[in-house]
Design a protein around this motif. Sequence first.
Motif, PDB file in Angstrom:
ATOM      1  N   THR A 145       0.895  -1.165   0.045  1.00 40.86           N
ATOM      2  CA  THR A 145       0.043   0.016  -0.070  1.00 40.86           C
ATOM      3  C   THR A 145       0.712   1.341   0.046  1.00 40.86           C
ATOM      4  N   GLU A 146       0.525   2.095  -0.989  1.00 43.36           N
ATOM      5  CA  GLU A 146       1.401   3.192  -0.984  1.00 43.36           C
ATOM      6  C   GLU A 146       1.092   4.429   0.030  1.00 43.36           C
ATOM      7  N   LEU A 147       2.251   4.862   0.700  1.00 41.20           N
ATOM      8  CA  LEU A 147       2.089   5.660   1.727  1.00 41.20           C
ATOM      9  C   LEU A 147       1.241   7.226   1.306  1.00 41.20           C
ATOM     10  N   LYS A 148       0.054   7.490   2.045  1.00 42.18           N
ATOM     11  CA  LYS A 148      -0.704   8.691   1.509  1.00 42.18           C
ATOM     12  C   LYS A 148       0.138   9.829   2.648  1.00 42.18           C
ATOM     13  N   ASN A 196      11.075  16.081   3.260  1.00 43.34           N
ATOM     14  CA  ASN A 196      11.688  15.405   4.456  1.00 43.34           C
ATOM     15  C   ASN A 196      11.271  13.930   4.669  1.00 43.34           C
ATOM     16  N   LEU A 197       9.995  13.777   4.562  1.00 46.99           N
ATOM     17  CA  LEU A 197       9.289  12.597   4.368  1.00 46.99           C
ATOM     18  C   LEU A 197       9.938  11.496   3.471  1.00 46.99           C
ATOM     19  N   VAL A 198       9.902  11.912   2.369  1.00 49.37           N
ATOM     20  CA  VAL A 198      10.464  11.386   1.165  1.00 49.37           C
ATOM     21  C   VAL A 198      11.895  10.914   1.360  1.00 49.37           C
ATOM     22  N   ALA A 199      12.793  12.018   1.844  1.00 56.07           N
ATOM     23  CA  ALA A 199      14.163  11.843   2.040  1.00 56.07           C
ATOM     24  C   ALA A 199      14.236  10.647   2.889  1.00 56.07           C
ATOM     25  N   GLN A 200      13.785  10.654   4.155  1.00 52.72           N
ATOM     26  CA  GLN A 200      14.125   9.813   5.110  1.00 52.72           C
ATOM     27  C   GLN A 200      13.549   8.303   4.517  1.00 52.72           C
ATOM     28  N   ALA A 201      12.546   8.221   3.966  1.00 54.25           N
ATOM     29  CA  ALA A 201      12.076   6.894   3.475  1.00 54.25           C
ATOM     30  C   ALA A 201      12.933   6.401   2.514  1.00 54.25           C
ATOM     31  N   GLN A 202      13.493   7.165   1.492  1.00 58.09           N
ATOM     32  CA  GLN A 202      14.503   6.511   0.555  1.00 58.09           C
ATOM     33  C   GLN A 202      15.900   6.352   1.372  1.00 58.09           C
ATOM     34  N   LEU A 203      16.272   7.132   2.070  1.00 59.29           N
ATOM     35  CA  LEU A 203      17.483   6.772   2.859  1.00 59.29           C
ATOM     36  C   LEU A 203      17.400   5.450   3.639  1.00 59.29           C
ATOM     37  N   GLY A 204      16.238   5.575   4.389  1.00 57.80           N
ATOM     38  CA  GLY A 204      16.282   4.435   5.193  1.00 57.80           C
ATOM     39  C   GLY A 204      15.684   3.081   4.645  1.00 57.80           C
ATOM     40  N   ASN A 205      15.131   3.285   3.600  1.00 59.29           N
ATOM     41  CA  ASN A 205      14.618   1.938   3.001  1.00 59.29           C
ATOM     42  C   ASN A 205      14.132   0.641   3.943  1.00 59.29           C
ATOM     43  N   TYR A 206      13.181   1.637   4.668  1.00 64.39           N
ATOM     44  CA  TYR A 206      12.594   0.432   5.728  1.00 64.39           C
ATOM     45  C   TYR A 206      11.884  -0.665   5.599  1.00 64.39           C
ATOM     46  N   ASP A 207      10.985  -0.862   4.101  1.00 69.58           N
ATOM     47  CA  ASP A 207      10.559  -1.797   3.656  1.00 69.58           C
ATOM     48  C   ASP A 207      11.459  -2.748   2.888  1.00 69.58           C
ATOM     49  N   THR A 208      12.754  -2.351   2.606  1.00 72.94           N
ATOM     50  CA  THR A 208      13.477  -3.277   1.829  1.00 72.94           C
ATOM     51  C   THR A 208      13.258  -3.111   0.289  1.00 72.94           C
ATOM     52  N   ASP A 209      12.294  -2.266  -0.327  1.00 72.59           N
ATOM     53  CA  ASP A 209      11.829  -1.897  -1.564  1.00 72.59           C
ATOM     54  C   ASP A 209      11.934  -0.513  -1.752  1.00 72.59           C
ATOM     55  N   SER A 211      11.763   1.045  -4.572  1.00 76.91           N
ATOM     56  CA  SER A 211      11.102   1.245  -5.672  1.00 76.91           C
ATOM     57  C   SER A 211       9.854   2.229  -5.473  1.00 76.91           C
ATOM     58  N   ASN A 212       9.402   2.156  -4.063  1.00 79.99           N
ATOM     59  CA  ASN A 212       8.153   3.074  -3.706  1.00 79.99           C
ATOM     60  C   ASN A 212       8.212   3.315  -2.267  1.00 79.99           C
ATOM     61  N   ILE A 213       7.175   4.195  -1.702  1.00 77.83           N
ATOM     62  CA  ILE A 213       7.216   4.661  -0.227  1.00 77.83           C
ATOM     63  C   ILE A 213       5.918   3.882  -0.049  1.00 77.83           C
ATOM     64  N   SER A 214       6.055   2.847   0.816  1.00 78.94           N
ATOM     65  CA  SER A 214       4.783   2.073   1.481  1.00 78.94           C
ATOM     66  C   SER A 214       4.602   2.541   2.814  1.00 78.94           C
ATOM     67  N   GLU A 215       3.437   2.060   3.071  1.00 75.93           N
ATOM     68  CA  GLU A 215       3.084   2.392   4.673  1.00 75.93           C
ATOM     69  C   GLU A 215       3.791   1.380   5.682  1.00 75.93           C
ATOM     70  N   MET A 216       4.545   0.265   4.853  1.00 76.40           N
ATOM     71  CA  MET A 216       5.517  -0.587   5.971  1.00 76.40           C
ATOM     72  C   MET A 216       6.676   0.447   5.983  1.00 76.40           C
ATOM     73  N   ASP A 217       7.044   1.307   5.226  1.00 75.75           N
ATOM     74  CA  ASP A 217       8.260   2.239   5.398  1.00 75.75           C
ATOM     75  C   ASP A 217       8.028   3.034   6.651  1.00 75.75           C
ATOM     76  N   ALA A 218       6.963   3.730   6.524  1.00 77.34           N
ATOM     77  CA  ALA A 218       6.443   4.575   7.709  1.00 77.34           C
ATOM     78  C   ALA A 218       6.476   3.681   9.135  1.00 77.34           C
ATOM     79  N   LEU A 219       5.684   2.603   8.857  1.00 79.19           N
ATOM     80  CA  LEU A 219       5.492   1.645  10.381  1.00 79.19           C
ATOM     81  C   LEU A 219       6.958   1.409  10.840  1.00 79.19           C
ATOM     82  N   VAL A 220       7.673   0.978  10.135  1.00 80.89           N
ATOM     83  CA  VAL A 220       9.097   0.329  10.432  1.00 80.89           C
ATOM     84  C   VAL A 220      10.013   1.547  11.058  1.00 80.89           C
TER      85      VAL A 220
END
Length: 244
Positions: A145-148, A196-209, A211-220
């Motif tokens: 699910t893409e993060l809103k 800032n949200l996009v930059a942190q998600a891309q740098l952290g790659n929390y969901d190990t993917d 290619s996108n910024i997912s709700e998993m990125d945010a929760l992790v």
Amino acid sequence: MKHDKIERNLGILLVFTMLAISAGGMVEIIPLFFIKETVEKVEGVRPYTPLEQRGRDIYTREGCYLCHSQMIRPFRDEALRYGHYSLAAESKYDHPFQWGSKRTGPDLARVGGKYSNDWHTQHLIAPRSLVPQSVMPNYPWLASTELKYDDIQDRMKALRRVGVPYSNSQVEYERNVKEFGETVAKQLHIPDAEKNLVAQAQLGNYDTDPSNISEMDALVAYLQVLGTMVDFKKYDDDYFVKFR
């Protein structure tokens, strides 16, 4: 006789009961607003970044708090399992806070950094693949699910109105630089929230993917920050002396 009339009249009894509760509540609550030491000042505690805050929103949306408290009690068994007991200051920017008395799963107050991003992602997708005895539901849709986040500024502005020091002007930004340092202050600046949200998600790659910024990125991202803001080495020695 007057007392008997009050007890027999439901309306009057209700009014007097509400007055008694209100008076007792005010006596207990109002003084807390004038005591500076109500919430101790602890170095390192900061508001959540935009990505972490969205992760926290998802955490509450999915009802994670129903099975996981974020409150370590000041007891020896809890300290040995989880670490230093929870400090009030750790939750001063939480609305609502995640303290509680119900645990179906472990307390998550110190889960940040304990496991890798890969572990958290797999655990959320299929808990029993890592913990066979787990009764936790699967959350596979978080990864797909893409993060809103187009409303992240509005969310931060709402939190700012209840006291979270997100900045919306240069004056407030400079205040945060003095309080939290420039690196953190940039993350707390509302006009730059989406960037800032996009930059942190891309740098952290929390969901190990990547290619996108997912709700998993945010929760992790949220889970990985829990318990990491305070250096408990400053507290542990004095604390554990009590139990020796």
